[in-house]
Motif scaffolding. Sequence first.
Motif, PDB file in Angstrom:
ATOM      1  N   ARG A   1      -8.989 -29.204  45.151  1.00  0.00           N
ATOM      2  CA  ARG A   1      -8.727 -30.092  46.299  1.00  0.00           C
ATOM      3  C   ARG A   1      -7.326 -29.862  46.839  1.00  0.00           C
ATOM      4  NH1 ARG A   1      -4.474 -32.374  43.926  1.00  0.00           N
ATOM      5  NH2 ARG A   1      -4.859 -33.789  42.198  1.00  0.00           N
TER       6      ARG A   1
ATOM      7  N   ALA B   1      -4.514 -32.180  48.624  1.00  0.00           N
ATOM      8  CA  ALA B   1      -4.315 -33.637  48.657  1.00  0.00           C
ATOM      9  C   ALA B   1      -2.974 -34.027  49.268  1.00  0.00           C
ATOM     10  CB  ALA B   1      -4.449 -34.192  47.237  1.00  0.00           C
TER      11      ALA B   1
ATOM     12  N   SER C   1      -0.049 -36.042  51.258  1.00  0.00           N
ATOM     13  CA  SER C   1       0.332 -37.423  51.566  1.00  0.00           C
ATOM     14  C   SER C   1       0.929 -37.418  52.965  1.00  0.00           C
ATOM     15  CB  SER C   1       1.410 -37.916  50.591  1.00  0.00           C
ATOM     16  OG  SER C   1       0.945 -37.847  49.283  1.00  0.00           O
TER      17      SER C   1
ATOM     18  N   GLU D   1      -3.957 -38.678  50.986  1.00  0.00           N
ATOM     19  CA  GLU D   1      -3.411 -39.667  50.051  1.00  0.00           C
ATOM     20  C   GLU D   1      -2.464 -40.600  50.803  1.00  0.00           C
ATOM     21  OE1 GLU D   1      -2.294 -37.657  46.332  1.00  0.00           O
ATOM     22  OE2 GLU D   1      -4.461 -37.694  45.970  1.00  0.00           O
TER      23      GLU D   1
ATOM     24  N   TYR E   1      -0.249 -44.051  42.216  1.00  0.00           N
ATOM     25  CA  TYR E   1      -0.631 -42.644  42.441  1.00  0.00           C
ATOM     26  C   TYR E   1      -1.484 -42.121  41.279  1.00  0.00           C
ATOM     27  CZ  TYR E   1      -0.031 -37.683  41.591  1.00  0.00           C
ATOM     28  OH  TYR E   1      -0.268 -36.380  41.239  1.00  0.00           O
TER      29      TYR E   1
ATOM     30  N   VAL F   1      -5.290 -40.846  42.087  1.00  0.00           N
ATOM     31  CA  VAL F   1      -5.544 -39.407  42.032  1.00  0.00           C
ATOM     32  C   VAL F   1      -6.648 -39.094  41.008  1.00  0.00           C
ATOM     33  CG1 VAL F   1      -4.014 -38.329  40.318  1.00  0.00           C
ATOM     34  CG2 VAL F   1      -4.005 -37.500  42.623  1.00  0.00           C
TER      35      VAL F   1
ATOM     36  N   ARG G   1      -1.538 -27.452  42.301  1.00  0.00           N
ATOM     37  CA  ARG G   1      -0.494 -28.217  42.995  1.00  0.00           C
ATOM     38  C   ARG G   1       0.868 -27.784  42.467  1.00  0.00           C
ATOM     39  NH1 ARG G   1      -1.936 -33.922  39.865  1.00  0.00           N
ATOM     40  NH2 ARG G   1      -1.281 -33.164  37.816  1.00  0.00           N
TER      41      ARG G   1
ATOM     42  N   LYS H   1      10.482 -33.049  52.196  1.00  0.00           N
ATOM     43  CA  LYS H   1       9.600 -33.205  53.340  1.00  0.00           C
ATOM     44  C   LYS H   1      10.390 -33.481  54.612  1.00  0.00           C
ATOM     45  CE  LYS H   1       5.657 -34.516  50.680  1.00  0.00           C
ATOM     46  NZ  LYS H   1       4.481 -35.323  50.540  1.00  0.00           N
TER      47      LYS H   1
HETATM   48  N1  GLU Z   1      -0.421 -36.301  47.370  1.00  0.00           N
HETATM   49  C1  GLU Z   1       0.485 -35.712  46.422  1.00  0.00           C
HETATM   50  C2  GLU Z   1       1.653 -35.085  47.163  1.00  0.00           C
HETATM   51  O1  GLU Z   1       1.562 -34.812  48.349  1.00  0.00           O
HETATM   52  C3  GLU Z   1      -0.191 -34.621  45.596  1.00  0.00           C
HETATM   53  C4  GLU Z   1      -1.024 -35.208  44.554  1.00  0.00           C
HETATM   54  C5  GLU Z   1      -1.670 -34.199  43.629  1.00  0.00           C
HETATM   55  O2  GLU Z   1      -1.833 -33.032  44.001  1.00  0.00           O
HETATM   56  O3  GLU Z   1      -2.039 -34.614  42.540  1.00  0.00           O
HETATM   57  O4  GLU Z   1       2.682 -34.884  46.540  1.00  0.00           O
END
Ligand code: GLU
Length: 324
Positions: free
Chosen positions: A9, A11, A13, A45, A189, A193, A207, A248
């Motif tokens: 996945r 994911a 934010s 997320e 979180y 998750v 990730r 970010k």
């Molecule tokens: N949404 C989280 C982020 O952008 C990543 C979460 C994950 O990959 O477990 O940091």
Amino acid sequence: MGRMHRCSRIAPSPTGPLHLGNACTFLVNWALARNLGWRLVLRIEDLDRDRAAAAGDTGTAEILAWLGIDCDGEPVVQSERIESFAAAMGHLAREGLVYESPHSRSEVREAQEALGAPHASDAPRPFPASLRPAPGDAWRFARRDVNHRMRIDAGDERIDDEAAGPHAFRPAEVTGDFLVWTKSGIPSYQLAVTVDDIAQGVTDVVRGNDLLPSAALQSRLHRALGAEPPRWWHLPLVLDADGTRMAKRAGACSLASLREAGVDPDRVRGLVASWARGDARPEPVGPDGFRARIDPNILRSWHARASVSPPRLEERSLAWLHDS
Ligand code: GLU
């Protein structure tokens, strides 16, 4: 969805602009999934509603399309899944694993200090077991607006990371009982998750390496929810030119601003491939060319290299990106 099919996945934010570090993990994740025949699902997320609202529309779908990343099925949006997270809390409460933890931050700090041992400022300070309630009423999930924690028992948690290699964590000594539900009425979180990785049939989590210690907590949560932990693939983080983590907020290298400036996405893929492979000079590559450059062995040697000298976004790389 059965465990027969492997699935990974993406994911993000939506709490700030996506940057080149995100492009790196997303592209490598996509290439692995497509090369190895996994499904690849998208999950937004967005539980941190305030920060997501403040950031506005981060244009995730457009950015992924620009990078050449295609996902399978409809995206899952976490803010629409509160009832599933609450149901998971109900399960954990029936197993006697979660409790209401109303202590303020200063009460937690005092209890940590009362434990006596002098602490270096960067030493981990787990949530003190002295603040765990006695068996009884607090061990429940009645959806009251207080923090809830999950009990973490002592013992090693071994993560055999497919990219980063073997690691052992002792979550009871580092985090202790950790937050699973917050007083603002949303899951933490770690809980969200894990619930969604299970719901989406995720077998492979790809990730950034900053989340490697979280894999220990999430493995415990997977088992507590009756599921097998996924395979983990934590990737080296790309640093800014000054050696700090690419934040970010780093507007100049946000993917939206690169796209608006007319940067060729072949160059973004080329730069990411050069980080992963340790090539001295990037060259532009299309999606197929990028895929052909990524495989699990590359990820392992990337880690070995990154532990000596982590990939950085040099000024000349930024100049090269714009030099179409
Ligand atoms: N949404 C989280 C982020 O952008 C990543 C979460 C994950 O990959 O477990 O940091």
